[in-house]
Design an enzyme around this catalytic site. Structure first.
Site, short mmCIF file in Angstrom:
data_model
loop_
_atom_site.label_atom_id
_atom_site.label_comp_id
_atom_site.label_asym_id
_atom_site.label_seq_id
_atom_site.Cartn_x
_atom_site.Cartn_y
_atom_site.Cartn_z
N CYS A 1 -20.82 55.47 41.85
CA CYS A 1 -21.59 54.75 42.85
C CYS A 1 -20.72 53.78 43.64
CB CYS A 1 -22.74 53.99 42.18
SG CYS A 1 -23.81 55.02 41.17
N ILE B 1 -26.50 60.95 35.36
CA ILE B 1 -27.35 60.97 34.18
C ILE B 1 -28.75 60.52 34.57
CG2 ILE B 1 -27.75 59.92 31.90
CD1 ILE B 1 -24.74 59.66 31.60
#
Length: 649
Positions: free
Chosen positions: A2, A53
């Site tokens: 990210c 995830i």
């Protein structure tokens, strides 16, 4: 993986949403899957997500108004299942199965003390609504980046990449002359500096906090490489322990809800990771490698051999030896001058890997942990010679001999008598700094203009190594060299190179050899289990003898390099001349034109090999040109927007 960003107002005022959006979306490549924004009283947080995830949950910023916390986070916690179980035993209820929520609850439970419980790669920011305080933290080894600084109005700003900060109009783009000296010496800007004055990198293993009205924060360290040497350990005992640690680290980093694979160069480190992955996987591991059409720099035959041996699903791409066309692309990717030429093949292997997987495991860290670089052997040998005579005698005698001996910089370094004589005239720290410098101190002094020397005020990049050596937990020559690399070269060059190149393709790269528990263990090894005679990484190779062919383990190390010297005498020769004599380098006023001209001519004629210095200057020229480009316009609104009660966006 990210990208995160944030603004904390110095006056508890509302944050300009358009500026925050521009900062966030300047890093869109780090997270193309989702975007979010949080606006609170005096704060704004932005996030771009690459979903790995729990793809349907874990959106950020993650906000809990009842707990008074908001979190933006970049990274992976590999021990989040055990942390989650521990927190659940304390009565914490989870609404997702992602590590982001585990991190939020760990902070809520333990505050900054949770940092010592985390295993993974991470950079994050926590906003405490009740105390109006922001906390920033970075992982143990510096795998994930975090930059911060202050605007001209006193607001704290932070972002994963420099381009995120530079999207804020209040962030000044003033070059730091000391950072430029560091770059010319080392090929990168070491933490905690950035190339810009007033913008910093949070150092690995550090955290900081800030509240509006306070002075600029002083980062605090929560972890360092210990180098607590084990008592007696045999090679067989070490191999058993290392296999267990390696398999545990690799298995923990294979958790993903997206396709996963590995880089495979055919070297010891990447082969070790792939061998461990193969033991843990029921399916063939997907592996990727890059080769050159220049035989002396191509390792693909070894990569293919390891792939066949381990029965992987192998993908390979060959890159032309004129791939230097990427030079301008890399200037935009790295945001500051960065001269490691292996950034070119790294960029290409990430590009290839992203066509097959979203997560790739890498072998980075093996050389630093287990003394794999050839320079360690040379440094240990020279240190042994230095130990026989006092510095007060060595410095004048060998310094004089080194100054008059023929230079012979065309020869391999161990055969350059002048280089060895100069090394004997130095202490261990200065000698090692000289060994890893891409441009010598003497040549830097010739290159710099009189006005730039005045700006430096006598500063030398050697001060970076002196400062780390002063804090080092060891004075053993080999271990000290490893410590210096773990504090400078690893985060400043290796990890920066891989993070930016992978994120440019929205690819997450994990580095199991840098699990901090494995690093702690490796630092405790007796030097003879790392470097034995002329064999580096001795204990790692011994551990892998049952898994990999002998000639793969014990072949001569090649490295992930490109034919720079040939490029700069051939297809890049004219570009180097144009850039250094008439481009941004020539116009910036930092360098002596006559010295630049001399370097170009001497290298082109084959009288000297100035390729490392010329490449550093070419990358600096590309950076200076990129720096002059205007910032992108603010983008459209976010996909997810959270406004706190009472906030005034």
């Amino acid at each position: 993986m990210c990208g995160l960003t944030g603004i904390v107002s110095s006056k508890h005022a509302g944050v300009d949403e358009r500026i925050l959006l521009a900062m966030r979306d300047a890093q869109r490549h780090r997270g193309p899957d989702a975007a979010g924004l949080y606006l609170g009283q005096g704060v704004g947080l932005g996030h771009r997500r690459l979903s790995i995830i729990d793809l349907d949950n874990g959106r950020q910023p993650m906000v809990d108004e009842a707990a008074g916390l908001a979190l933006v986070y970049n990274g992976e916690l590999y021990n989040f299942p055990s942390l989650k179980a521990e927190l659940e035993a304390r009565g914490v209820v989870f609404r997702s199965r992602c590590d982001t929520e585990v991190l939020l609850r760990a902070w809520q439970q333990w505050g900054e003390a949770c940092l010592t419980r985390l295993v993974g790669m991470f950079a994050f920011a926590v906003w405490d609504m009740r105390t109006q305080r922001v906390y920033l933290a970075r992982d143990h080894l510096g795998i994930k980046p975090l930059h911060y600084g202050f605007t001209s109005s006193g607001d704290l700003v932070f972002a994963s990449e420099l381009k995120g900060l530079l999207a804020h109009p209040g962030v000044e783009r003033r070059l730091d002359p000391q950072a430029l000296e560091d770059y010319l010496a080392l090929g990168y800007v070491p933490d905690p500096k950035s190339i810009y004055r007033g913008i910093f990198k949070l150092s690995p293993g550090h955290w900081l906090s800030w509240h509006a009205g306070e002075p600029e924060p002083v980062p605090r360290q929560y972890w360092d490489v210990p180098f607590n040497l084990a008592a007696d350990m045999t090679a067989d005992e070490g191999a058993v322990q290392l296999r267990s640690l390696l398999d545990s680290a690799v298995a923990g980093q294979m958790i993903a809800d997206v396709p996963l694979g590995a880089f495979l160069s055919g070297g010891v480190d990447s082969s070790a990771v792939v061998a461990s992955m193969s033991r843990a996987s029921h399916q063939p591991v997907r592996t990727c490698s890059i080769g050159f059409d220049h035989g002396g720099f191509d390792e693909t035959a070894y990569a293919r051999r390891v792939a066949r041996h381990l029965h992987t699903q192998h993908f390979e791409q060959r890159v032309s030896a004129d791939d230097y066309a990427l030079l301008d692309t890399l200037a935009a990717v790295y945001d500051e001058p960065f001269s490691d030429s292996s950034a070119l093949p790294t960029y290409r292997v990430c590009e290839l890997a992203r066509t097959q997987v979203t997560v790739a495991l890498s072998g980075d860290g093996g050389d630093e942990n287990f003394a794999g670089y050839r320079r360690y052997r040379l440094h240990a040998w020279e240190s042994g010679l230095r130990a026989r005579l006092p510095l007060a005698l060595r410095r004048p005698v060998f310094g004089l001999l080194g100054s008059i001996y023929p230079k012979a910089d065309w020869a391999p370094r161990p055969l350059r008598a002048r280089t060895t004589l100069q090394a004997l005239a130095r202490d261990d720290v200065e000698a090692y700094f000289h060994t890893v410098s891409t441009t010598s101190a003497a040549l830097r002094q010739q290159l710099y203009s009189a006005s730039f020397k005045r700006e430096l005020q006598g500063y030398s990049a050697l001060a970076v190594f002196r400062a780390h050596a002063k804090r080092a937990p060891t004075d053993h020559p080999l271990l000290l060299a490893q410590y210096l690399d773990l504090k400078t070269w690893l985060p400043g060059d290796i990890l920066t190179k891989v993070d930016r190149a992978s994120m440019a393709h929205s690819l997450e790269v994990r580095v199991p050899l840098l699990d901090h528990r494995l690093v702690e263990w490796a630092s405790s090894l007796p030097p003879g289990l790392k470097l034995r005679g002329s064999t580096g990484k001795y204990i790692l190779k011994k551990t892998l003898e049952a898994d990999l062919p002998h000639d793969v383990l014990y072949r001569t190390k090649m490295g992930f390099s490109v034919p720079l010297a040939a490029w700069l005498r051939g297809p890049l020769a004219q570009r180097a001349r144009d850039a250094l004599l008439a481009g941004a380098i020539a116009e910036c006023g930092y360098f002596e034109p006559a010295v630049l001209d001399r370097l170009v001519r001497q290298h082109a004629a084959g009288r000297h090999d100035h390729s490392a210095t010329l490449w550093s200057l070419l990358m600096l020229d590309a950076f200076l040109r990129h720096m002059q480009q205007p910032a992108a316009a603010a983008p459209a609104g976010p996909a997810r927007r959270v406004v706190a009660a009472g906030a005034q966006p």
